[in-house]
Design a protein around this motif. Structure first.
Motif, short mmCIF file in Angstrom:
data_model
loop_
_atom_site.label_atom_id
_atom_site.label_comp_id
_atom_site.label_asym_id
_atom_site.label_seq_id
_atom_site.Cartn_x
_atom_site.Cartn_y
_atom_site.Cartn_z
N PHE A 160 -3.93 -5.26 1.22
CA PHE A 160 -5.09 -5.73 1.69
C PHE A 160 -6.01 -4.70 2.54
CE2 PHE A 160 -7.36 -9.05 3.77
CZ PHE A 160 -8.59 -9.31 2.17
N LEU A 161 -5.10 -5.04 4.06
CA LEU A 161 -6.30 -4.42 5.27
C LEU A 161 -6.74 -3.33 4.69
CD1 LEU A 161 -4.86 -6.20 7.88
CD2 LEU A 161 -7.21 -7.03 7.16
N ALA A 162 -5.99 -2.79 4.45
CA ALA A 162 -6.95 -0.59 3.69
C ALA A 162 -7.98 -1.08 2.76
CB ALA A 162 -5.16 -0.31 3.39
N GLY A 163 -7.98 -2.00 1.57
CA GLY A 163 -9.21 -1.76 1.15
C GLY A 163 -10.25 -3.16 1.33
N HIS A 164 -9.83 -3.77 1.91
CA HIS A 164 -11.07 -5.05 2.76
C HIS A 164 -11.56 -4.21 4.20
CE1 HIS A 164 -12.61 -8.99 3.55
NE2 HIS A 164 -12.14 -8.72 4.74
N THR A 165 -11.28 -3.31 4.88
CA THR A 165 -12.17 -2.65 6.11
C THR A 165 -12.19 -1.18 5.63
OG1 THR A 165 -9.78 -1.78 6.66
CG2 THR A 165 -10.75 -4.08 7.57
#
Length: 316
Positions: free
Chosen positions: A54-59
Motif C-alpha cells: 500500500f505504501l509503495a502505491g500511496h507514496t
C-alpha cells in the motif's frame, strides 16, 4: 523452526538493505522469542506485506526506513480505509494494526526508526458477543451424563468433579485444574485466578460431594500442595481432556457447539443473576477485576427474558 516455516514478508517493496534486514529480524523475534504460533506469524507477515505494498502505491515510490519514519496518521488511516473497502472485518483490521504496532515498536527498540503516527490511531471497535449460557436443565444433564461416558469409575468421578466446579463454583477450567488439596476447606475454595490473584469461593454441597467422591476413588494420592486432578498416568490433568469430554456430551445430549467447559462458567453467572444474585457478589465469585466485565451477563439475562416473553406472550 517456527521462523523457517512462517510466512516471510515480501521485500519487493523495501528498497534498502536496512529495512529488509529489520523485517527478517522482526519475524525471527516473533518466532524464537515471543513464540507466536505459525498461523499468527503468517498473518502478521501478510499484514506487513500488504502495508508495504500500500505504501509503495500511496507514496508513489519504493519504501525505506525513512519512508516509515516520515509516516503521518493520515497515511495509516488511508491504509485502514482501503482494507475496510476490501471488506476486511473489524477483528482482522485490529490484528493488522497490531501487526504494524509490533513492527514499529521493534524498530524503535532497535533505534532504527521512530514515528508517532500509530500512537493516535484507535483500534477498530470490535463487536461484543454475548456469552452463550446453557439452560439449567442442560447444565445439570451435562454433569450427570458425564459418568455414562466413561467406564473407569475414578475417571468418570474426576470429570464430573471438574465440570461441577465450572458450573457450581464458576471456575475457569484452568483454575479448576490448578486446585490443590490445601485449597479445599470445609465450606470454601481458595482459587488462584488470572494474574495470580486469589479469591475465596463458597463450596456448595453438591460440588463438595463430587470432589470427595473423586478423591476417594482416585488411585493417585498427591501431596496437599500438588494439583488435585490427575491424568490416567498420574500426571497433571490436561484441559484438552475435559474439553474432549464435553464434546462427547454435546453429541450425546444434542447440545449446541457453544456448549464448552467455559460455557458452564457463563451458566453459573447467568443463572445466579437470573435468580436475583447481586452483580458485585457475582463479580467477586468470578474473579473479574472490573465490574464492567461482569455486567455483560445482565445483557444475557435480558436476552433470555425477552426470548421467553416472545414465546409466551399471546402477541409475541
Amino acid at each position: 523452526m517456527l521462523v523457517e516455516t512462517a510466512f516471510m514478508v515480501d521485500s519487493a517493496f523495501a528498497t534498502d538493505d536496512g529495512l529488509r534486514t529489520q523485517l527478517a529480524a522482526w519475524q525471527r523475534e516473533l518466532g524464537a522469542v515471543r513464540r507466536l504460533a505459525p498461523r499468527t506469524l503468517e498473518a502478521y507477515g501478510r499484514d506487513l506485506d500488504q502495508f508495504l505494498g500500500f505504501l509503495a502505491g500511496h507514496t508513489g515510490g519504493p519504501v525505506s526506513l525513512k519512508t516509515l519514519e516520515d509516516l503521518r496518521p493520515a497515511d495509516i488511516r488511508a491504509f485502514m480505509a482501503q482494507r475496510r473497502e476490501e471488506s476486511l472485518g473489524s477483528r482482522s483490521l485490529a490484528r493488522a494494526l497490531s501487526s504494524l504496532k509490533s513492527f514499529f515498536s521493534f524498530l524503535e527498540r532497535g533505534g532504527m526508526a521512530q514515528t508517532e503516527a500509530l500512537n493516535v490511531i484507535r483500534t477498530p471497535r470490535l463487536p461484543k458477543s454475548l456469552p452463550k449460557a446453557l439452560t439449567i436443565d442442560e447444565a445439570r444433564q451435562t454433569i450427570e451424563t458425564t459418568g455414562e461416558m466413561e467406564e473407569r469409575p475414578w475417571v468418570a468421578a474426576r470429570d464430573m468433579a471438574v465440570l461441577s466446579l465450572c458450573y457450581g463454583a464458576g471456575l475457569r477450567i484452568s483454575e479448576a485444574l490448578a486446585l490443590t488439596g490445601s485449597d479445599l476447606e470445609a465450606e470454601t475454595l481458595r482459587v488462584t485466578g488470572k494474574g495470580g490473584k486469589t479469591r475465596l469461593v463458597p463450596l456448595i454441597e453438591p460440588v463438595r460431594r463430587a470432589i470427595d467422591h473423586y478423591v476417594a476413588l482416585c488411585p493417585f494420592k498427591p501431596w496437599p500442595e500438588e494439583p488435585l486432578f490427575r491424568g490416567v498416568r498420574g500426571g497433571v490433568l490436561a484441559p484438552r481432556l475435559i474439553q474432549l469430554r464435553v464434546e462427547q456430551l454435546r453429541g450425546a445430549l444434542g447440545l449446541p457447539p457453544s456448549a464448552t467447559p467455559h460455557a458452564l462458567r457463563h451458566s453459573f453467572a447467568t443463572h445466579l443473576l437470573g435468580k436475583g444474585g447481586d452483580l458485585r457478589a457475582i463479580q467477586e465469585l468470578l474473579g473479574h477485576a472490573s465490574l464492567s466485565t461482569t455486567q455483560i451477563y445482565t445483557a444475557v439475562d435480558s436476552e433470555h427474558l425477552l426470548e421467553s416473553y416472545r414465546k409466551a406472550h399471546p402477541r409475541g
